[in-house]
Write an enzyme that holds these catalytic residues in place. Sequence first.
Site, PDB file in Angstrom:
ATOM      1  N   LYS A  20       0.847  -1.187   0.000  1.00  0.00           N
ATOM      2  CA  LYS A  20       0.000   0.000   0.000  1.00  0.00           C
ATOM      3  C   LYS A  20       0.885   1.239   0.000  1.00  0.00           C
ATOM      4  O   LYS A  20       1.756   1.389   0.871  1.00  0.00           O
ATOM      5  CB  LYS A  20      -0.907   0.003   1.237  1.00  0.00           C
ATOM      6  CG  LYS A  20      -1.881   1.167   1.300  1.00  0.00           C
ATOM      7  CD  LYS A  20      -2.953   1.059   0.237  1.00  0.00           C
ATOM      8  CE  LYS A  20      -4.036   2.126   0.438  1.00  0.00           C
ATOM      9  NZ  LYS A  20      -5.057   2.072  -0.629  1.00  0.00           N
ATOM     10  N   THR A  65      -4.440  -4.739   1.164  1.00  0.00           N
ATOM     11  CA  THR A  65      -3.758  -3.457   1.339  1.00  0.00           C
ATOM     12  C   THR A  65      -4.575  -2.511   2.216  1.00  0.00           C
ATOM     13  O   THR A  65      -3.995  -1.645   2.886  1.00  0.00           O
ATOM     14  CB  THR A  65      -3.467  -2.804  -0.016  1.00  0.00           C
ATOM     15  OG1 THR A  65      -4.689  -2.620  -0.731  1.00  0.00           O
ATOM     16  CG2 THR A  65      -2.521  -3.669  -0.846  1.00  0.00           C
ATOM     17  N   HIS A 261      21.093  24.711 -14.593  1.00  0.00           N
ATOM     18  CA  HIS A 261      22.019  25.584 -15.319  1.00  0.00           C
ATOM     19  C   HIS A 261      21.440  26.988 -15.466  1.00  0.00           C
ATOM     20  O   HIS A 261      20.259  27.153 -15.774  1.00  0.00           O
ATOM     21  CB  HIS A 261      22.303  25.011 -16.710  1.00  0.00           C
ATOM     22  CG  HIS A 261      22.998  23.692 -16.689  1.00  0.00           C
ATOM     23  ND1 HIS A 261      24.346  23.563 -16.420  1.00  0.00           N
ATOM     24  CD2 HIS A 261      22.530  22.434 -16.884  1.00  0.00           C
ATOM     25  CE1 HIS A 261      24.683  22.288 -16.467  1.00  0.00           C
ATOM     26  NE2 HIS A 261      23.602  21.577 -16.750  1.00  0.00           N
TER      27      HIS A 261
END
Length: 284
Positions: A20, A65, A261
Site C-alpha cells: 500500500k 492493502t 544551469h
Amino acid sequence: MHVFLLQNEDLEILNAEYGKNMIKLLRIRRDGKKHCIKEVEACVHLRLDSVNEYTQGDNSAVIPTDTMKNAVIALAKCNGIETIEQFALDICNYFISSYCHVMYVKAYIQEAPWRRLEQNGVPHVHSFIFVPEGIRFCEVEQRQDGCPLISSGIKDLKLKKTAQSGFEGFHRDKYTTLPETTDRILSAELFCKWCYSECQDIDFDCVWDIVHESVLEAFSGPPDCGEYSPSYQKTVNDIQMLILARVPQIEETEIILNNIHYFVTDLKKLGLANEKEVRRYFKY
C-alpha cells in the site's frame, strides 16, 4: 499459428512483493496547551512465503492493502510518531510479529517539513509553518529472523551559490562545445541518503540535523568567503566526507545533485548591458 501454453512449474516469479502506497496521516500530540505534530506519507510493502495468489488465484494468505493501511493508522494512534525511523521500525515489527507467513517488510516514510511558528522569539503552542528546507525520509527493511536495515535521507533540498564555482580542465573532443569557466552559478536539487551500520541507540533526530547542517556547510563553505568548487563531483565528495567524519554510525552515503544551469541572457537587442546579472535557467 501454434499457441504454446506455459505451465506454472515452467516459470519462476522473481518478485511477488506488493503493498500500500501513499498512506497519508497527521498525528497530533497534545501536552496541555502545547501541540506537537508529525505529518507523514507511508508506503508499506510485503513479501509472503508463497505465491499462490499469483499462480493459483488463491487469496487465502493475502493481507489486503486496506488492512495494511488500517494497521499503519492504528500504530500511529497507539505508539505515536516520535521519529519517522522509529515509526517505520514499529510498522515492520508489527507485520513480522503478527503474520508468520510474512517473510519481508519494507516501510518507506517521508515527513512534511512543518516547523513551529515563533513570534518575537517565542515558540507558538499550536501553530506551524511549512519550510522548504528538504524533505526528510526513511526506509526500513526487515526479514523474518533478521535485523532491520535502516536508511534515512533528505530530498528536494534546493541549494544555490552565485560565486566560488567553476568547471575547467575537462576532457574535450570534436563534440565538446561547453566553454571552460571559473565563474558560474552552482545550483542543484539535492538527494541524500545514508545507511546505518548498527540499529541500536541511534538519535535519529540528532543525526538528521547533523547531516543537514553538513550538507549546507560543505556546499557553501565559510559564510564570509565561501569555498571554491571545481566541479559538482568534488562538491558531492566534500559533502559525503564531512557526513562520514561527523556521524560514525553512518556506514554508507549516496548523494545526487541534479544540476540547474543558469546562462547569461543576451540583452544587446534591448540596448542593455548584462554584467551577468540576468540569467535564464534550465533544469537538469
